[in-house]
Each structure stands twice: as C-alpha cells, then as structure tokens.
Design a protein around this motif. Structure first.
Motif, PDB file in Angstrom:
ATOM      1  N   SER A   1       0.824  -1.210   0.000  1.00  0.00           N
ATOM      2  CA  SER A   1       0.000   0.000   0.000  1.00  0.00           C
ATOM      3  C   SER A   1       0.860   1.263   0.000  1.00  0.00           C
ATOM      4  N   CYS A   2       0.511   2.168  -0.881  1.00  0.00           N
ATOM      5  CA  CYS A   2       1.138   3.491  -0.953  1.00  0.00           C
ATOM      6  C   CYS A   2       0.154   4.400  -1.669  1.00  0.00           C
ATOM      7  N   ARG A   3       0.618   5.517  -2.190  1.00  0.00           N
ATOM      8  CA  ARG A   3      -0.299   6.440  -2.858  1.00  0.00           C
ATOM      9  C   ARG A   3       0.441   7.248  -3.913  1.00  0.00           C
ATOM     10  N   LEU A   4      -0.300   7.687  -4.912  1.00  0.00           N
ATOM     11  CA  LEU A   4       0.218   8.623  -5.911  1.00  0.00           C
ATOM     12  C   LEU A   4      -0.123  10.009  -5.388  1.00  0.00           C
ATOM     13  N   SER A   5       0.899  10.837  -5.195  1.00  0.00           N
ATOM     14  CA  SER A   5       0.688  12.147  -4.574  1.00  0.00           C
ATOM     15  C   SER A   5       1.413  13.263  -5.317  1.00  0.00           C
ATOM     16  N   LEU A   6       0.943  14.476  -5.071  1.00  0.00           N
ATOM     17  CA  LEU A   6       1.618  15.681  -5.550  1.00  0.00           C
ATOM     18  C   LEU A   6       2.382  16.283  -4.376  1.00  0.00           C
ATOM     19  N   ALA A   7       3.587  16.728  -4.650  1.00  0.00           N
ATOM     20  CA  ALA A   7       4.397  17.367  -3.608  1.00  0.00           C
ATOM     21  C   ALA A   7       5.103  18.565  -4.217  1.00  0.00           C
ATOM     22  N   LEU A   8       5.357  19.570  -3.391  1.00  0.00           N
ATOM     23  CA  LEU A   8       6.094  20.733  -3.881  1.00  0.00           C
ATOM     24  C   LEU A   8       7.015  21.284  -2.821  1.00  0.00           C
ATOM     25  N   ARG A   9       7.969  22.068  -3.305  1.00  0.00           N
ATOM     26  CA  ARG A   9       9.012  22.638  -2.444  1.00  0.00           C
ATOM     27  C   ARG A   9       8.567  23.958  -1.827  1.00  0.00           C
ATOM     28  N   ARG A  10       7.983  24.788  -2.655  1.00  0.00           N
ATOM     29  CA  ARG A  10       7.544  26.099  -2.189  1.00  0.00           C
ATOM     30  C   ARG A  10       6.025  26.187  -2.294  1.00  0.00           C
ATOM     31  N   PRO A  11       5.362  26.650  -1.259  1.00  0.00           N
ATOM     32  CA  PRO A  11       3.898  26.744  -1.309  1.00  0.00           C
ATOM     33  C   PRO A  11       3.389  27.604  -2.464  1.00  0.00           C
TER      34      PRO A  11
ATOM     35  N   VAL B   1       6.485  20.945  -9.339  1.00  0.00           N
ATOM     36  CA  VAL B   1       5.718  19.960  -8.589  1.00  0.00           C
ATOM     37  C   VAL B   1       6.235  18.569  -8.911  1.00  0.00           C
ATOM     38  N   VAL B   2       6.176  17.677  -7.942  1.00  0.00           N
ATOM     39  CA  VAL B   2       6.525  16.274  -8.129  1.00  0.00           C
ATOM     40  C   VAL B   2       5.243  15.460  -7.992  1.00  0.00           C
ATOM     41  N   ALA B   3       5.018  14.529  -8.910  1.00  0.00           N
ATOM     42  CA  ALA B   3       3.921  13.564  -8.793  1.00  0.00           C
ATOM     43  C   ALA B   3       4.566  12.193  -8.772  1.00  0.00           C
ATOM     44  N   ASP B   4       4.489  11.531  -7.613  1.00  0.00           N
ATOM     45  CA  ASP B   4       5.194  10.262  -7.473  1.00  0.00           C
ATOM     46  C   ASP B   4       4.491   9.387  -6.444  1.00  0.00           C
ATOM     47  N   ILE B   5       4.970   8.157  -6.371  1.00  0.00           N
ATOM     48  CA  ILE B   5       4.468   7.206  -5.391  1.00  0.00           C
ATOM     49  C   ILE B   5       5.086   7.553  -4.032  1.00  0.00           C
ATOM     50  N   VAL B   6       4.238   7.624  -3.019  1.00  0.00           N
ATOM     51  CA  VAL B   6       4.678   7.973  -1.672  1.00  0.00           C
ATOM     52  C   VAL B   6       4.213   6.881  -0.713  1.00  0.00           C
ATOM     53  N   ASP B   7       5.119   6.458   0.139  1.00  0.00           N
ATOM     54  CA  ASP B   7       4.757   5.491   1.176  1.00  0.00           C
ATOM     55  C   ASP B   7       4.699   6.232   2.509  1.00  0.00           C
ATOM     56  N   THR B   8       5.847   6.634   3.023  1.00  0.00           N
ATOM     57  CA  THR B   8       5.886   7.322   4.318  1.00  0.00           C
ATOM     58  C   THR B   8       6.076   8.829   4.183  1.00  0.00           C
ATOM     59  N   GLY B   9       6.615   9.289   3.057  1.00  0.00           N
ATOM     60  CA  GLY B   9       6.902  10.704   2.874  1.00  0.00           C
ATOM     61  C   GLY B   9       8.301  11.096   3.305  1.00  0.00           C
ATOM     62  N   THR B  10       9.089  10.137   3.769  1.00  0.00           N
ATOM     63  CA  THR B  10      10.438  10.411   4.261  1.00  0.00           C
ATOM     64  C   THR B  10      11.337  10.974   3.161  1.00  0.00           C
ATOM     65  N   THR B  11      11.275  10.399   1.963  1.00  0.00           N
ATOM     66  CA  THR B  11      12.115  10.876   0.855  1.00  0.00           C
ATOM     67  C   THR B  11      11.721  12.295   0.454  1.00  0.00           C
ATOM     68  N   LEU B  12      10.428  12.573   0.432  1.00  0.00           N
ATOM     69  CA  LEU B  12       9.978  13.940   0.121  1.00  0.00           C
ATOM     70  C   LEU B  12      10.548  14.925   1.145  1.00  0.00           C
ATOM     71  N   ALA B  13      10.391  14.610   2.411  1.00  0.00           N
ATOM     72  CA  ALA B  13      10.861  15.500   3.474  1.00  0.00           C
ATOM     73  C   ALA B  13      12.374  15.701   3.406  1.00  0.00           C
ATOM     74  N   ALA B  14      13.099  14.641   3.072  1.00  0.00           N
ATOM     75  CA  ALA B  14      14.563  14.732   2.987  1.00  0.00           C
ATOM     76  C   ALA B  14      15.004  15.691   1.883  1.00  0.00           C
ATOM     77  N   HIS B  15      14.127  15.948   0.924  1.00  0.00           N
ATOM     78  CA  HIS B  15      14.451  16.861  -0.184  1.00  0.00           C
ATOM     79  C   HIS B  15      13.681  18.178  -0.082  1.00  0.00           C
ATOM     80  N   GLY B  16      13.137  18.447   1.087  1.00  0.00           N
ATOM     81  CA  GLY B  16      12.461  19.720   1.319  1.00  0.00           C
ATOM     82  C   GLY B  16      11.118  19.837   0.633  1.00  0.00           C
ATOM     83  N   LEU B  17      10.480  18.723   0.336  1.00  0.00           N
ATOM     84  CA  LEU B  17       9.182  18.734  -0.343  1.00  0.00           C
ATOM     85  C   LEU B  17       8.071  18.396   0.642  1.00  0.00           C
ATOM     86  N   SER B  18       6.890  18.943   0.379  1.00  0.00           N
ATOM     87  CA  SER B  18       5.714  18.661   1.201  1.00  0.00           C
ATOM     88  C   SER B  18       4.628  18.055   0.332  1.00  0.00           C
TER      89      SER B  18
END
Length: 192
Positions: free
Chosen positions: A76-86, A135-152
């Motif tokens: 289980s994971c999700r396809l999500s949008l993430a960005l660096r700057r609001p 914007v990044v659109a990718d598979i997210v499990d925990t969000g750790t990789t996004l956070a490590a690169h300054g993305l929300s």
C-alpha cells in the motif's frame, strides 16, 4: 520472496543467487516470470503471459485494456503531488510536473495546456531542486524521501496497492490455471 514461496515457487528457485527469470512452481500449469513492472501489463495484454502482479499505478499509467479484478491489498502506498515552495502553484507560467506517471496525473489534473510534464524514471524529488519542475507527482509510502528533499505532500491523488492483471482471453482458455494462480496469490497475501 515470501510471495513467491506462497505461490508455490520452490525455495531453491526463489533464491536470488540463481537470478532466475522463469521459475517453476508446485503446480505444473503455473510458472513465475520475473519482469519489470512496466513491462508486465503489455505482455499480459498481448497474451505472452496470462497474469501478472503490478501496482495499480502501473495499470493506470499504461492505459492498456487489461482486467485487474483482484486487489491483493499489499504494498500500500499512494500517488501524490508534492512541492518545495507553497507558492509554486501561483506562477503565471506553465506548471512543470516531474513524474513517471504523466498519463495518470493528466487524469487528475485535467488535460490542461498550462501543465508541462518533465518525464523522469526516478529521482523525481531532485527536479524541483534543479529548477526543472515546480511539482513532483510520485508514489509515496511514508513521505520520508519527500521531506529529505524539502518537499511537502500537498495532495493525495490515488491510493495504490498490488493488483493481479489478467488477459481475459487467456483467462478463459486456461481457466483452471488462472484459478490456481489467483487462489495462490490470495492465500499468499492473506497473512501479510
């Protein structure tokens, strides 16, 4: 490896030291073929293999006509949008989306001319850091990789789990084998 053992692949063949791509199972009518996920849907659709296990993201992205009747409820994971700057979404220019799922993301964002897709096969999180995407659109499990690169993570587009995909014609011709495969996978995933 547990899933392979659960579907009857012999322990000696499931070991990675052999690097086997085709493995026999305890059922004479079933073999396991190890392929890249993006290749499985096309090979199932064309009838080279009867069934496969892939993420729902791969099925959605392929836009190929295959049946995916069984959600295995694993991975289980999700396809999500993430960005660096609001304020990245407020720019008047085209929104640049870094993804390996442009077809799936188009469905969620709509077919707009104001969106440009930056196709990458991995490392999507680097694109905003390099100025290649907003914007990044990718598979997210925990969000750790996004956070490590300054993305929300700003929007969850779709849940993703492993699914069985079937070639309908092959399923009818080889109905017994297909039942064996489906039953083996259901049993193997029942205790995940």
């Amino acid at each position: 490896m547990l899933l392979m053992l659960g579907v009857g692949v012999r322990r000696s063949e499931a070991g990675m030291q052999r690097r086997a791509l085709i493995m026999r199972t305890s059922s004479r009518s079933v073999a396991v073929v190890v392929l890249r996920c993006h290749d499985i849907v096309g090979l199932v659709m064309r009838g080279y293999v009867c069934a496969g296990v892939v993420g729902g993201d791969v099925v959605r992205e392929s836009r190929l006509c295959v049946s995916s009747p069984v959600d295995l409820g694993i991975s289980s994971c999700r396809l999500s949008l993430a960005l660096r700057r609001p304020n990245a979404l407020l720019h008047p220019r085209k929104l640049r989306v870094s993804t390996k799922y442009p077809n799936a993301v188009r469905v969620f964002l709509g077919y707009r001319e104001s969106v440009a897709y930056v196709a990458l096969r991995g490392g999507m999180e680097a694109a905003p850091l390099l100025g290649a995407a907003d914007v990044v659109a990718d598979i997210v499990d925990t969000g750790t990789t996004l956070a490590a690169h300054g993305l929300s993570e700003v929007r969850r587009l779709a849940p993703v789990t492993a699914r069985i995909v079937l070639n309908e014609c092959q399923a009818r011709i080889r109905a017994r084998a297909m039942r064996v495969v489906t039953d083996m996978l259901r049993l193997a995933t029942a205790y995940h």
